[in-house]
Design an enzyme around this catalytic site. Structure first.
Site, short mmCIF file in Angstrom:
data_model
loop_
_atom_site.label_atom_id
_atom_site.label_comp_id
_atom_site.label_asym_id
_atom_site.label_seq_id
_atom_site.Cartn_x
_atom_site.Cartn_y
_atom_site.Cartn_z
N MET A 30 0.84 -1.20 0.00
CA MET A 30 0.00 0.00 0.00
C MET A 30 0.87 1.25 0.00
O MET A 30 0.37 2.36 0.26
CB MET A 30 -0.96 0.00 1.19
CG MET A 30 -2.01 -1.09 1.11
SD MET A 30 -3.52 -0.74 2.05
CE MET A 30 -2.87 -0.57 3.70
N GLY A 31 2.16 1.09 -0.29
CA GLY A 31 3.02 2.24 -0.43
C GLY A 31 3.55 2.77 0.89
O GLY A 31 3.52 2.12 1.92
N HIS A 37 9.27 -3.50 3.20
CA HIS A 37 8.83 -3.69 1.82
C HIS A 37 10.02 -4.00 0.91
O HIS A 37 9.95 -4.88 0.03
CB HIS A 37 8.15 -2.42 1.30
CG HIS A 37 6.92 -2.03 2.03
ND1 HIS A 37 6.80 -0.83 2.70
CD2 HIS A 37 5.73 -2.66 2.19
CE1 HIS A 37 5.60 -0.73 3.23
NE2 HIS A 37 4.92 -1.82 2.95
N GLN A 61 -10.45 -2.74 2.27
CA GLN A 61 -9.99 -3.34 3.53
C GLN A 61 -10.00 -2.35 4.70
O GLN A 61 -9.53 -2.69 5.78
CB GLN A 61 -8.60 -3.94 3.36
CG GLN A 61 -7.48 -2.95 3.09
CD GLN A 61 -6.21 -3.64 2.63
OE1 GLN A 61 -6.15 -4.17 1.51
NE2 GLN A 61 -5.21 -3.67 3.48
N GLN A 153 -2.81 -12.22 7.91
CA GLN A 153 -2.99 -11.93 6.48
C GLN A 153 -2.23 -12.94 5.62
O GLN A 153 -2.77 -13.45 4.62
CB GLN A 153 -2.50 -10.52 6.18
CG GLN A 153 -2.44 -10.17 4.71
CD GLN A 153 -1.92 -8.77 4.47
OE1 GLN A 153 -2.67 -7.82 4.53
NE2 GLN A 153 -0.63 -8.63 4.21
N SER A 185 6.54 -0.48 10.05
CA SER A 185 5.18 -0.33 9.57
C SER A 185 5.00 1.09 9.06
O SER A 185 5.55 2.03 9.64
CB SER A 185 4.18 -0.61 10.70
OG SER A 185 2.87 -0.22 10.33
N ARG A 187 2.48 2.76 9.43
CA ARG A 187 1.73 3.49 10.46
C ARG A 187 2.61 3.97 11.61
O ARG A 187 2.14 4.74 12.46
CB ARG A 187 0.59 2.62 10.99
CG ARG A 187 -0.55 2.41 9.99
CD ARG A 187 -1.72 1.68 10.62
NE ARG A 187 -2.90 1.70 9.75
CZ ARG A 187 -3.26 0.71 8.95
NH1 ARG A 187 -2.51 -0.39 8.89
NH2 ARG A 187 -4.36 0.80 8.21
#
Length: 293
Positions: A30-31, A37, A61, A153, A185, A187
């Site tokens: 999701m960038g 990543h 989602q 996930q 993360s 976030r």
């Protein structure tokens, strides 16, 4: 690196690579890329694939009141990082490209979604499964690479592939962590300096439990209680701490088979998840889950 925004561009590029005898590796994201990543890209490159990375913040989602609108986005920065790391094709579709009309057919995940993160995020994993299935059909990768940090996930996607006989191998890759152990993360950027300091307790508590398991504590309830107490003492709001079988995420009483200890907490307004593998009497239990950046 080629950048594509349409499904047709991706399919044409993949067909050309196939004609050259190449295999395809997919890294869905999701960038707002970080070293976690990029480690997936490196893994795909090491396997010899032509690497496709997708960047798509998937609205399916996110539930009501979640952070879809404010989810961090920086496509210019992501393009530079992707190219520097060796991505061959960067797929950056719009919502309209992925969902040109209201979907009439979506995927529904069964019992694997009705626990852990799925309890507080109803419909989340249905949205994940639907978008990943679409990406698999668009890119038709030989292998797809996902981080173990999002372990529920990962298992849902692996099970989806098995249940639907999709011709792709899903590879789980070790969690990449900051120097203090916090799992990387997108976030994490939400955290204030004080919240960032407290957030590091999450990984410390989990790895402490893994050590205790190695040293002979195999009662799941004892490990869960220890982690919960450490998190609460640090002022973290505990959503869940759970010891489960790796295969089907079913809760266990004893660590007598491959298991995971998973936790979700809120630090201020930010929700964080993490997990460690547990194997009684076998060191830290898949200590490869700790990878320095």
């Amino acid at each position: 690196m080629k950048v594509a925004e349409s499904v047709s561009e991706v399919r044409a590029w993949v067909n050309q690579r196939r004609g050259e005898g190449r295999t395809i590796g997919l890294v869905p994201t999701m960038g707002f890329l970080h070293d976690g990543h990029l480690s997936l890209v490196k893994r795909a490159k090491a396997a010899g694939h032509a690497v496709v990375m997708s960047i798509f913040v998937n609205p399916l989602q996110f539930g009501p009141g979640e952070d879809y609108d404010r989810y961090p986005r920086d496509i210019a920065r992501d393009r530079k990082l992707a190219e520097r790391t060796g991505v061959d094709l960067l797929f950056t579709p719009s919502v309209e490209e992925m969902y040109p009309r209201a979907l009439q057919v979506t995927l529904r995940v069964g019992d694997l979604a009705n626990r852990l993160c799925g309890l507080s995020r109803p419909g989340h994993f249905d949205g994940v499964a639907t978008v990943v299935a679409k990406l698999f059909h668009i890119v038709e990768p030989d292998e797809a690479f996902f981080g173990e940090k999002d372990y529920q996930q990962l298992r849902i996607i692996q099970t989806m592939v098995e249940d639907l006989n999709l011709p792709v191998k899903v590879i789980g890759c070790p969690t990449v962590r900051e120097a203090d152990g916090l799992a990387m993360s997108s976030r994490n950027r939400y955290l204030s300096p004080e919240e960032r300091r407290r957030a590091a307790v999450l990984s410390r508590a989990l790895f402490d439990a893994a050590r205790r398991c190695r040293e002979g504590t195999t009662r799941a309830a004892e490990l869960v209680q220890s982690v919960t107490q450490q998190l609460s003492s640090a002022g973290l709001e505990v959503e869940y701490v759970s010891a489960v079988r790796e295969e089907d995420l079913g809760q266990v009483d004893q660590i007598d088979q491959p298991c995971r200890l998973l936790a979700a907490v809120r630090v201020g307004e930010t929700r964080l998840i993490d997990n460690v593998a547990l194997e009684a009497g076998k060191g830290m239990g898949h200590v490869s889950a700790y990878v320095d950046r």
